[in-house]
Every structure is written in C-alpha cells, then in structure tokens.
Motif scaffolding. Sequence first.
Motif, PDB file in Angstrom:
ATOM      1  N   LEU A  76      10.713   3.306 -10.871  1.00 15.49           N
ATOM      2  CA  LEU A  76      10.051   2.093 -11.343  1.00 15.49           C
ATOM      3  C   LEU A  76      11.059   1.154 -11.993  1.00 15.49           C
ATOM      4  O   LEU A  76      12.034   1.582 -12.612  1.00 15.49           O
ATOM      5  CB  LEU A  76       8.973   2.458 -12.369  1.00 15.49           C
ATOM      6  N   ASP A  77      10.800  -0.132 -11.846  1.00 17.42           N
ATOM      7  CA  ASP A  77      11.596  -1.130 -12.580  1.00 17.42           C
ATOM      8  C   ASP A  77      11.046  -1.340 -13.988  1.00 17.42           C
ATOM      9  O   ASP A  77      11.773  -1.737 -14.902  1.00 17.42           O
ATOM     10  CB  ASP A  77      11.594  -2.467 -11.826  1.00 17.42           C
ATOM     11  N   GLY A  78       9.761  -1.059 -14.158  1.00 13.78           N
ATOM     12  CA  GLY A  78       9.136  -1.209 -15.464  1.00 13.78           C
ATOM     13  C   GLY A  78       7.805  -0.494 -15.496  1.00 13.78           C
ATOM     14  O   GLY A  78       7.193  -0.217 -14.461  1.00 13.78           O
TER      15      GLY A  78
ATOM     16  N   LYS B  82       0.827  -1.217   0.000  1.00 10.17           N
ATOM     17  CA  LYS B  82       0.000   0.000   0.000  1.00 10.17           C
ATOM     18  C   LYS B  82       0.859   1.264   0.000  1.00 10.17           C
ATOM     19  O   LYS B  82       0.704   2.141  -0.849  1.00 10.17           O
ATOM     20  CB  LYS B  82      -0.924  -0.013   1.232  1.00 10.17           C
ATOM     21  N   THR B  83       1.766   1.357   0.967  1.00 10.62           N
ATOM     22  CA  THR B  83       2.627   2.538   1.048  1.00 10.62           C
ATOM     23  C   THR B  83       3.594   2.592  -0.125  1.00 10.62           C
ATOM     24  O   THR B  83       3.942   3.674  -0.610  1.00 10.62           O
ATOM     25  CB  THR B  83       3.397   2.537   2.384  1.00 10.62           C
ATOM     26  N   THR B  84       4.030   1.449  -0.615  1.00  9.33           N
ATOM     27  CA  THR B  84       4.924   1.404  -1.770  1.00  9.33           C
ATOM     28  C   THR B  84       4.264   2.067  -2.976  1.00  9.33           C
ATOM     29  O   THR B  84       4.921   2.788  -3.738  1.00  9.33           O
ATOM     30  CB  THR B  84       5.280  -0.059  -2.109  1.00  9.33           C
ATOM     31  N   LEU B  85       2.980   1.840  -3.136  1.00 14.31           N
ATOM     32  CA  LEU B  85       2.243   2.434  -4.248  1.00 14.31           C
ATOM     33  C   LEU B  85       2.332   3.953  -4.197  1.00 14.31           C
ATOM     34  O   LEU B  85       2.571   4.612  -5.212  1.00 14.31           O
ATOM     35  CB  LEU B  85       0.777   1.978  -4.189  1.00 14.31           C
ATOM     36  N   VAL B  86       2.175   4.509  -3.009  1.00 13.51           N
ATOM     37  CA  VAL B  86       2.251   5.961  -2.834  1.00 13.51           C
ATOM     38  C   VAL B  86       3.679   6.459  -3.051  1.00 13.51           C
ATOM     39  O   VAL B  86       3.902   7.505  -3.663  1.00 13.51           O
ATOM     40  CB  VAL B  86       1.751   6.343  -1.417  1.00 13.51           C
ATOM     41  N   ASN B  87       4.674   5.710  -2.565  1.00 14.41           N
ATOM     42  CA  ASN B  87       6.072   6.105  -2.762  1.00 14.41           C
ATOM     43  C   ASN B  87       6.441   6.147  -4.243  1.00 14.41           C
ATOM     44  O   ASN B  87       7.204   7.012  -4.684  1.00 14.41           O
ATOM     45  CB  ASN B  87       7.005   5.128  -2.035  1.00 14.41           C
ATOM     46  N   LEU B  88       5.895   5.219  -5.010  1.00 15.58           N
ATOM     47  CA  LEU B  88       6.142   5.219  -6.448  1.00 15.58           C
ATOM     48  C   LEU B  88       5.458   6.403  -7.118  1.00 15.58           C
ATOM     49  O   LEU B  88       6.001   7.020  -8.039  1.00 15.58           O
ATOM     50  CB  LEU B  88       5.653   3.912  -7.071  1.00 15.58           C
ATOM     51  N   LEU B  89       4.267   6.713  -6.640  1.00 14.97           N
ATOM     52  CA  LEU B  89       3.502   7.826  -7.208  1.00 14.97           C
ATOM     53  C   LEU B  89       4.249   9.147  -7.027  1.00 14.97           C
ATOM     54  O   LEU B  89       4.273   9.990  -7.933  1.00 14.97           O
ATOM     55  CB  LEU B  89       2.131   7.897  -6.536  1.00 14.97           C
TER      56      LEU B  89
END
Length: 602
Positions: free
Chosen positions: A409-411, A396-403
């Motif tokens: 991103l790796d891909g 969940k938090t990873t999604l926000v960190n990527l945003l």
Amino acid sequence: MGFGMPVQKAKDAKGAMRRLIGYLKERRTQLLIVLAAAVLSTVFGIVSPKIMGKVTTRLFEGAMLGRLGAAIDFHFIASILLLLVGLYALSALFTFVQQYLVAGIAQKVVFAMRRDVQEKLARLPLNYFDSRTHGEILSRATNDVDNIGNTLQQVLSQFISSLVLLVGVLVMMLTISPLLTLITLVTLPLSVLVTKKIASRSQRYFAEQQKTIGELNGHVEEMYSGHTIVKAFGYEKRSVERFDAINGKLYDAGWRAQFVSGIIMPLMMFIGNIGYVLVAVVGGIMVTRQAVAIGDVQAFIQYSQQFTMPITQVANIANLIQSALASAERVFELLDEKEERPEPAAAPSLPKPQGRVVFRNVSFGYKEDAPLIEGMNLEIAPGQTVAIVGPTGAGKTTLVNLLMRFYELDGGSIAIDGVDIRELKRSQLRGLFGMVLQDTWLFNGTIRDNIAFGRTGSTESEVVSAAKAAYADHFIRTLPDGYDTVLNEEATNLSQGQKQLLTIARAILADPAILILDEATSSVDTRTEVHIQQAMTELRKGRTSFVIAHRLSTIRDADLILVMNHGRVIERGTHEELLARGGFYTELYESQFTGGRRNKAV
C-alpha cells in the motif's frame, strides 16, 4: 566463438568482474591447485621439444661420425626417449587434474548463482514480473548462468595454460637463438594486423546474421502459433513468401560472415609458414656455420609453431570473457532488484480466522505520479459475499492484489480479523485465501496432483470429493487414465472449461477462510455454470468471499455489491438496492440484459 563473432559487452565490466571473482574467492584453494597444475603441465610440455632436439642432434652426429667408424649412441637416445615419455605422462596427468578441478569449480559457481537467483525470485514483488516478459526473466536465470559456467570452464584452464605457454615458449626460443626469436616475432604484428582488419569486417556480417536470425525466428513462431488463423484467412502463400525473403537475407549475411571469418585462419597459416620458412633457412645457415645444433633448430621450429597458438587462444578467450561478463551483469542486475518488504520478526497468529476484512484510507498506484485508489474505506463482515463490478481498469483486480499483499500500500491499512496484514507473514496471509482466476494455471503432472495442490497431505477421497463438488469428476473419469491423466506443460490436452473446473476443485479442497473468485465460470457452458454456482453457493457458506464479476447474473445473491470506477467505490448495496437507485450499476445491468444501452466492458 571465433575472431569475427560479435560479442555483447557489459556496461560495467569491472564491476561485473569484481562480483564474479567474489564467487571464485570461496574456492581459492582449488584455484591455486589449478594454477600449479597448469604451470607444471605446460612446463613439462614446453621442455620436451628441447630434449627431443638432443636426440636429433645425437643421431645427426652419430650419422656424420659413422662415416669415420663411430657408432650411434642408442643407449643415450633410449634414455632420452624414456625421459620424454615420463614428461609427456606427467604433463597429461597434471592436465587431467587441472580439467577435473576446473569442471568442479565452474559447476559450483553455477550452482551458487542459480541458488541465489532462485531465492531472489522468491523475494521479488509482483510488479517486477508484471513489468518484464517471462522470456527475459528465464533467459537471465538459465541462459546467462549457463553461459557464465561454460565460459569459466574454458577460461580458467585455457587462459592460465595459454599465458604460461606463451611465456615459456618465448623463454625457450630465446635460450636457443635470439636471432631466430626476433625473426619469429617480426611476423607477429602482421598476424595481428590481418586479424584485426578481417575481424572488423566480419563483425558487421555476423551482426546482420544475428539480427536476421531473430527476425526469422519471430516470423516462424508467429506463423506456427497462429497457424489456424493463417489457414483460415488464406495467408499461407504470403507467409511462405515472407519466409523466403528473410531466409534469403539470412543466407546472404551468413555466407558473407562465414566466408570472411574463415579467411583468418588460412591467412594466419600463410604468415606462419612465411616465418617457418625464414626460421628454416636462417637456422639451416646457422647449423652449417655450427652456430647452433641441428636438434635445437628442430626444437625452435616446434616452438615457433606453438607460439601463435596461445595468442589465438587468448584472443578467443577475450571474446568469451566479454560475453560472460555481459551475462554476469544481467544476472547481478536481477540480484540487485528491490525486494519485497521484509517479514516481521514476530508475527501474530490467526488460529481460527473469521474473515472480517477492513480497508482504512487505502491508497495505491502502480506509478507514484498516477494514483489509482485513494482513500478507500470498506468493512466486510465474516461470511459475507462481496461482488466487485465495474469497467475494465476500474481497480477490481487491484483490490484483490492489495488484499493478498502482492503489492504494498502507498497509504492506509488493510486488516483481517483486526490484524494489519503487514504484521502477518506472507505465507500465513496467503494461506487464508483460496483463489479461482479467469486465467487458469495447471502444472505438468497428473490431474490428481493438480487438484491436491490446494492442500498438502490431502487424501484420495478428499480429492475425489472436491472434484465432485466442482462437477469435474464425470469428465475426469471419461479420460483414458482418469485421475492419473498427465497434463502437458500448458494443459492443452483439456478444454478451457475443463481446466477451469479443475482449478475450482483445487479451491474447494483448500477449504480457505476467504475465497477470491475472478470470473471463475467465464469458460464453462451455461448448464455447467448453473451447477458450479450451486457448488460455489455451498462453498461460500460461512466464508468471506470476494467475487469479481463480469456477468452480473452471477452476483445477484451477493450480500454486498461494490461498483468501482477509476479506483473508487462509487456505489455499494445489494442487487435490488442498486437497481432501485438507478445509477451506474443500473446502466451496466441494462446494457447486458435489455440491449437498450451501449454495452460497456464490465
């Protein structure tokens, strides 16, 4: 740092030295002046004993000839004394110039290194900070840089002076008497042998002392930081007993280390006095045979006493240099860390962001061999409230960190209003978001300043309005200084719930295009939570919002709920749609509200 002190050594001392010299090269002119000042200061100091010897010789000759009716030549003695005063004054002047320039050089090097470290920290990715303790990073940025500065200030002046003094004294002794010089040099290997033997033994004790100090500090910090638990469980007696045991071990190691290293100086003085006696005896015999003047013997004794001083200084400087190179290596390791991907030269602008967010085949993993998110596709319309739920570690938090591009991103790609976030400058991208996290962050300053951190140039009325919208205005006004109340470093003079309200007020003031709420109401009471939910509902109007939820009661009105597990979105829909489906979300919901199933950490 004495002979017996253990020194942390650099793994690549030559490489660290080469890069450290790079900082000094920019100040080569000042360094040449320092070298010249050190040489002149030392030379003027070295020749003085020889000249002083002429006074002694003339007095001796005058006293001896006085018996035959001749007078002492006071005019000659006075002129020599005036010359000595001038030489000592010049030596002091050049020493002052040397110390003044060295202080400036050392501080400028430290200034440049601190600047480079600060700029580097701003360019490092988030995973660098995630993989290291704050204390470790701070130690490199402060303690190691300070150690380099202090060492440079001592070494640049002492090392040059010591070498010049060593060579100069040796030359002066040889000009007086090669035989006496040989006698002095005979004691040198004995001094080195004794020092080496004792230093090797004391290092073991110093290492034990440093290890025990760390153990004692850890115990004290642990006991005082958890003193409430210690008292609640009656652990005081065992804590004191543990402290006494470690303290006793530290006393024993410290006593042995200090005693053994303290023997070095008396032994060196003893060996030096042996040399002094030999020089005095042989010199006296040579005077009686008129092989050397009495004043020259006096000068030689002064030189022989000075001879061991630069050797001692050089030995100490070697330890300091080793320590500084170890610190420099740690700083250079930080400066060599892989940085964030460079910003685009020409970034597109989003003058009126709408908040449309699209994930296309997004893949990411904190480790290359352990992917967390694979092939994720999402499309979120402007103004939608998206709730993200799932077990701990679901992503969940990873999604926000990527945003927010805290991680690359790796891909795949993430786009906001049709623009790939990698094409935007990071400052522009993150300026689109307002965040309220479960872990509050407030800095040392007034409550007003902490709220105003959300938007530069905000007025007093805007700060107060944001506080009212977050239901923080009432408790702020009950404080003695109101909005001027100064928060300490960790804001421990407020409750956890009050700190959360201030961070919510800060997000409200920021007026962002996209909101990120990571369990923003977890630290407030139920009544306050209702008020904040109302404020958040108002705040979310017209804005895209991402809500990471642990309590499912807070996200029933979300436009879209994403249920994540093992980095994948396994279910999506509204609250009613997901309950009707009877899947993973239903299991989570029932575990919280019916008690019929085992509660899973959401």
